[in-house]
Each structure stands twice: as C-alpha cells, then as structure tokens.
Scaffold this motif. Sequence first.
Motif, PDB file in Angstrom:
ATOM      1  N   ALA A  47       9.842 -40.330  33.838  1.00 55.64           N
ATOM      2  CA  ALA A  47       9.214 -39.015  33.929  1.00 55.64           C
ATOM      3  C   ALA A  47       9.623 -38.094  32.795  1.00 55.64           C
ATOM      4  O   ALA A  47       9.035 -37.044  32.595  1.00 55.64           O
ATOM      5  CB  ALA A  47       9.561 -38.363  35.268  1.00 55.64           C
ATOM      6  N   ARG A  48      10.637 -38.472  32.051  1.00 55.52           N
ATOM      7  CA  ARG A  48      11.165 -37.622  30.983  1.00 55.52           C
ATOM      8  C   ARG A  48      11.003 -38.298  29.639  1.00 55.52           C
ATOM      9  O   ARG A  48      11.023 -39.516  29.534  1.00 55.52           O
ATOM     10  CB  ARG A  48      12.645 -37.350  31.228  1.00 55.52           C
ATOM     11  CG  ARG A  48      12.887 -36.657  32.550  1.00 55.52           C
ATOM     12  CD  ARG A  48      14.356 -36.436  32.803  1.00 55.52           C
ATOM     13  NE  ARG A  48      14.541 -35.913  34.141  1.00 55.52           N
ATOM     14  CZ  ARG A  48      15.452 -36.319  34.970  1.00 55.52           C
ATOM     15  NH1 ARG A  48      16.314 -37.240  34.617  1.00 55.52           N
ATOM     16  NH2 ARG A  48      15.548 -35.800  36.167  1.00 55.52           N
ATOM     17  N   GLY A  49      10.859 -37.484  28.620  1.00 56.90           N
ATOM     18  CA  GLY A  49      10.790 -38.015  27.268  1.00 56.90           C
ATOM     19  C   GLY A  49       9.374 -38.080  26.738  1.00 56.90           C
ATOM     20  O   GLY A  49       8.405 -37.838  27.455  1.00 56.90           O
ATOM     21  N   PRO A  50       9.243 -38.423  25.465  1.00 57.22           N
ATOM     22  CA  PRO A  50       7.935 -38.400  24.809  1.00 57.22           C
ATOM     23  C   PRO A  50       6.972 -39.481  25.309  1.00 57.22           C
ATOM     24  O   PRO A  50       5.768 -39.313  25.235  1.00 57.22           O
ATOM     25  CB  PRO A  50       8.268 -38.616  23.329  1.00 57.22           C
ATOM     26  CG  PRO A  50       9.603 -39.292  23.335  1.00 57.22           C
ATOM     27  CD  PRO A  50      10.317 -38.795  24.551  1.00 57.22           C
ATOM     28  N   GLU A  51       7.481 -40.570  25.791  1.00 50.86           N
ATOM     29  CA  GLU A  51       6.614 -41.646  26.273  1.00 50.86           C
ATOM     30  C   GLU A  51       6.685 -41.772  27.796  1.00 50.86           C
ATOM     31  O   GLU A  51       6.669 -42.876  28.341  1.00 50.86           O
ATOM     32  CB  GLU A  51       7.000 -42.960  25.602  1.00 50.86           C
ATOM     33  CG  GLU A  51       6.747 -42.941  24.103  1.00 50.86           C
ATOM     34  CD  GLU A  51       7.095 -44.256  23.442  1.00 50.86           C
ATOM     35  OE1 GLU A  51       7.026 -45.303  24.115  1.00 50.86           O
ATOM     36  OE2 GLU A  51       7.432 -44.230  22.262  1.00 50.86           O
ATOM     37  N   THR A  85       3.943 -44.199  37.653  1.00 43.99           N
ATOM     38  CA  THR A  85       2.870 -44.748  38.476  1.00 43.99           C
ATOM     39  C   THR A  85       3.294 -44.693  39.938  1.00 43.99           C
ATOM     40  O   THR A  85       4.415 -45.042  40.281  1.00 43.99           O
ATOM     41  CB  THR A  85       2.583 -46.221  38.099  1.00 43.99           C
ATOM     42  OG1 THR A  85       2.256 -46.283  36.720  1.00 43.99           O
ATOM     43  CG2 THR A  85       1.447 -46.786  38.920  1.00 43.99           C
ATOM     44  N   LEU A  86       2.370 -44.251  40.774  1.00 40.66           N
ATOM     45  CA  LEU A  86       2.585 -44.222  42.207  1.00 40.66           C
ATOM     46  C   LEU A  86       1.707 -45.314  42.820  1.00 40.66           C
ATOM     47  O   LEU A  86       0.522 -45.406  42.499  1.00 40.66           O
ATOM     48  CB  LEU A  86       2.187 -42.861  42.772  1.00 40.66           C
ATOM     49  CG  LEU A  86       2.298 -42.751  44.285  1.00 40.66           C
ATOM     50  CD1 LEU A  86       3.051 -41.496  44.656  1.00 40.66           C
ATOM     51  CD2 LEU A  86       0.942 -42.756  44.922  1.00 40.66           C
ATOM     52  N   VAL A 111       0.709 -40.872  37.529  1.00 37.87           N
ATOM     53  CA  VAL A 111       1.156 -39.511  37.820  1.00 37.87           C
ATOM     54  C   VAL A 111       1.217 -38.779  36.486  1.00 37.87           C
ATOM     55  O   VAL A 111       2.090 -39.045  35.664  1.00 37.87           O
ATOM     56  CB  VAL A 111       2.541 -39.504  38.511  1.00 37.87           C
ATOM     57  CG1 VAL A 111       2.997 -38.081  38.792  1.00 37.87           C
ATOM     58  CG2 VAL A 111       2.501 -40.332  39.788  1.00 37.87           C
ATOM     59  N   VAL A 112       0.247 -37.889  36.285  1.00 41.24           N
ATOM     60  CA  VAL A 112       0.155 -37.152  35.023  1.00 41.24           C
ATOM     61  C   VAL A 112       0.195 -35.664  35.343  1.00 41.24           C
ATOM     62  O   VAL A 112      -0.755 -35.133  35.923  1.00 41.24           O
ATOM     63  CB  VAL A 112      -1.149 -37.492  34.270  1.00 41.24           C
ATOM     64  CG1 VAL A 112      -1.237 -36.745  32.959  1.00 41.24           C
ATOM     65  CG2 VAL A 112      -1.279 -38.990  34.053  1.00 41.24           C
ATOM     66  N   PRO A 113       1.287 -34.994  34.982  1.00 42.51           N
ATOM     67  CA  PRO A 113       1.364 -33.560  35.254  1.00 42.51           C
ATOM     68  C   PRO A 113       0.334 -32.768  34.453  1.00 42.51           C
ATOM     69  O   PRO A 113       0.037 -33.090  33.295  1.00 42.51           O
ATOM     70  CB  PRO A 113       2.782 -33.172  34.810  1.00 42.51           C
ATOM     71  CG  PRO A 113       3.530 -34.454  34.707  1.00 42.51           C
ATOM     72  CD  PRO A 113       2.514 -35.505  34.391  1.00 42.51           C
ATOM     73  N   GLY A 114      -0.213 -31.733  35.093  1.00 42.81           N
ATOM     74  CA  GLY A 114      -1.102 -30.811  34.397  1.00 42.81           C
ATOM     75  C   GLY A 114      -0.292 -29.904  33.492  1.00 42.81           C
ATOM     76  O   GLY A 114       0.946 -29.985  33.446  1.00 42.81           O
ATOM     77  N   PRO A 115      -0.963 -29.006  32.759  1.00 42.91           N
ATOM     78  CA  PRO A 115      -0.290 -28.148  31.777  1.00 42.91           C
ATOM     79  C   PRO A 115       0.891 -27.334  32.334  1.00 42.91           C
ATOM     80  O   PRO A 115       1.909 -27.222  31.687  1.00 42.91           O
ATOM     81  CB  PRO A 115      -1.396 -27.217  31.277  1.00 42.91           C
ATOM     82  CG  PRO A 115      -2.664 -27.886  31.624  1.00 42.91           C
ATOM     83  CD  PRO A 115      -2.395 -28.780  32.793  1.00 42.91           C
ATOM     84  N   ALA A 151       3.011 -33.044  40.512  1.00 47.51           N
ATOM     85  CA  ALA A 151       2.025 -34.064  40.129  1.00 47.51           C
ATOM     86  C   ALA A 151       2.125 -35.281  41.037  1.00 47.51           C
ATOM     87  O   ALA A 151       1.105 -35.906  41.351  1.00 47.51           O
ATOM     88  CB  ALA A 151       2.226 -34.467  38.667  1.00 47.51           C
ATOM     89  N   SER A 152       3.335 -35.628  41.484  1.00 44.96           N
ATOM     90  CA  SER A 152       3.481 -36.780  42.392  1.00 44.96           C
ATOM     91  C   SER A 152       2.854 -36.475  43.749  1.00 44.96           C
ATOM     92  O   SER A 152       2.271 -37.357  44.372  1.00 44.96           O
ATOM     93  CB  SER A 152       4.945 -37.206  42.520  1.00 44.96           C
ATOM     94  OG  SER A 152       5.678 -36.276  43.276  1.00 44.96           O
ATOM     95  N   ARG A 153       2.958 -35.233  44.201  1.00 44.69           N
ATOM     96  CA  ARG A 153       2.293 -34.833  45.448  1.00 44.69           C
ATOM     97  C   ARG A 153       0.781 -34.986  45.315  1.00 44.69           C
ATOM     98  O   ARG A 153       0.119 -35.566  46.176  1.00 44.69           O
ATOM     99  CB  ARG A 153       2.602 -33.372  45.795  1.00 44.69           C
ATOM    100  CG  ARG A 153       3.926 -33.141  46.398  1.00 44.69           C
ATOM    101  CD  ARG A 153       4.056 -31.687  46.897  1.00 44.69           C
ATOM    102  NE  ARG A 153       5.431 -31.387  47.118  1.00 44.69           N
ATOM    103  CZ  ARG A 153       6.208 -30.682  46.310  1.00 44.69           C
ATOM    104  NH1 ARG A 153       5.718 -30.153  45.192  1.00 44.69           N
ATOM    105  NH2 ARG A 153       7.473 -30.477  46.593  1.00 44.69           N
ATOM    106  N   ARG A 154       0.262 -34.483  44.206  1.00 41.71           N
ATOM    107  CA  ARG A 154      -1.184 -34.558  43.957  1.00 41.71           C
ATOM    108  C   ARG A 154      -1.636 -36.003  43.838  1.00 41.71           C
ATOM    109  O   ARG A 154      -2.656 -36.406  44.394  1.00 41.71           O
ATOM    110  CB  ARG A 154      -1.519 -33.768  42.682  1.00 41.71           C
ATOM    111  CG  ARG A 154      -2.996 -33.682  42.393  1.00 41.71           C
ATOM    112  CD  ARG A 154      -3.307 -32.824  41.170  1.00 41.71           C
ATOM    113  NE  ARG A 154      -2.399 -32.971  40.052  1.00 41.71           N
ATOM    114  CZ  ARG A 154      -2.390 -33.996  39.194  1.00 41.71           C
ATOM    115  NH1 ARG A 154      -3.207 -35.006  39.367  1.00 41.71           N
ATOM    116  NH2 ARG A 154      -1.536 -34.015  38.185  1.00 41.71           N
ATOM    117  N   ALA A 155      -0.857 -36.834  43.142  1.00 38.29           N
ATOM    118  CA  ALA A 155      -1.211 -38.248  42.979  1.00 38.29           C
ATOM    119  C   ALA A 155      -1.197 -38.972  44.323  1.00 38.29           C
ATOM    120  O   ALA A 155      -2.045 -39.833  44.583  1.00 38.29           O
ATOM    121  CB  ALA A 155      -0.252 -38.918  41.999  1.00 38.29           C
TER     122      ALA A 155
END
Length: 177
Positions: A127-131, A135-136, A156-160, A167-171
Amino acid sequence: MYDAPVRRTLPALAAALAACAAPVAERAPEASLPTARAVQLARVRCLLVAPLENASDEPLVAEAATAALVSAVDAERTRVYPIEDLRAVFSNTSLELPDGVSASLALELGELVAADAVLYGSVEGRARGPEAEVTLTVRLAATGVRDTLYWRSVRVVPGPSESIVEASRRAALEAAE
C-alpha cells in the motif's frame, strides 16, 4: 475428554449453533446467476463472515474491508454470525482466532457454527511506495460441500483524497455487489 478452556467454550458454541438456526425471511433465486448457483445462494440463511487476512503493509485495510462486507449483507434475508461472538467463543483457548482467518480455517469455523456459507478472503500487496498495488479478494463458499458460490478480486485504488483504508472499504463494497 476436553481440556478446561475447550469445555468453557462448549456453552458458547451451543449458543452459536442456536443463532444460526433462527429463521430468516424467504427469498427467490436471482435470475442472472446460473440456476444451481442461484438456488444455493437462496438457501444461505446464516452466513459466517470471516475476518479477512491481511497480507499488505497497511495494518487496518483488512479490518475495514471486513466491516464493509458485514454491512453489505441484507440482514432481512441472511443472519450474519457476529465476528465478536466468534472470537469470544475461542477466547483464551488453544483455538484462539488470529486477526485474519485463512480459507481453510474460515470453512471449518463455518461448519462448526452450522452456517450455510462462509464469506472470506484477503487483502494483499503493498500500500506504500511508488509502485503500490493492493488487491482485495473475496469468496463465498457453501459449508459442508465447500462449493465456491461466488468469488471476486478487486484492485484497491485510492481516490485523490482517499486513504488506502477508505479505498479498501469501497473495494469491499464493490466486490460484494
């Protein structure tokens, strides 16, 4: 026969079995699914939602996703076995539950509390870092025969302005649709 901690859990386990035996509203199979699977889904009256495994570098994502999955279940049609009660049954025993539950343990627990099906899964990735990529995955399996009734993986892709936990809740809600 049983050690003392396991003997203490037997009354709680009996209460658990009674909770899953309580009636819930009837429902019709959903037309968009293959008939056999729709019939199996229609028979799910008691559901065990196992705490999702967290194989990510963010400690709260699986907990948030699990809570979202529980909230997505229609309580009028299906009784959800409470995770807190499940943890209490095995508290202070050699079977104490970990934070996240593996697939095999989730299915065993579902059978133990007489649930019709088990919803389980995992959150994996970085969840951290540039890459960062998380996945849920969720699966719904019938207990006993262990047929997979439903499965889905969602990135799991966080919005802005959204955290990875949000984002994990939304996913999870997206995966439950």
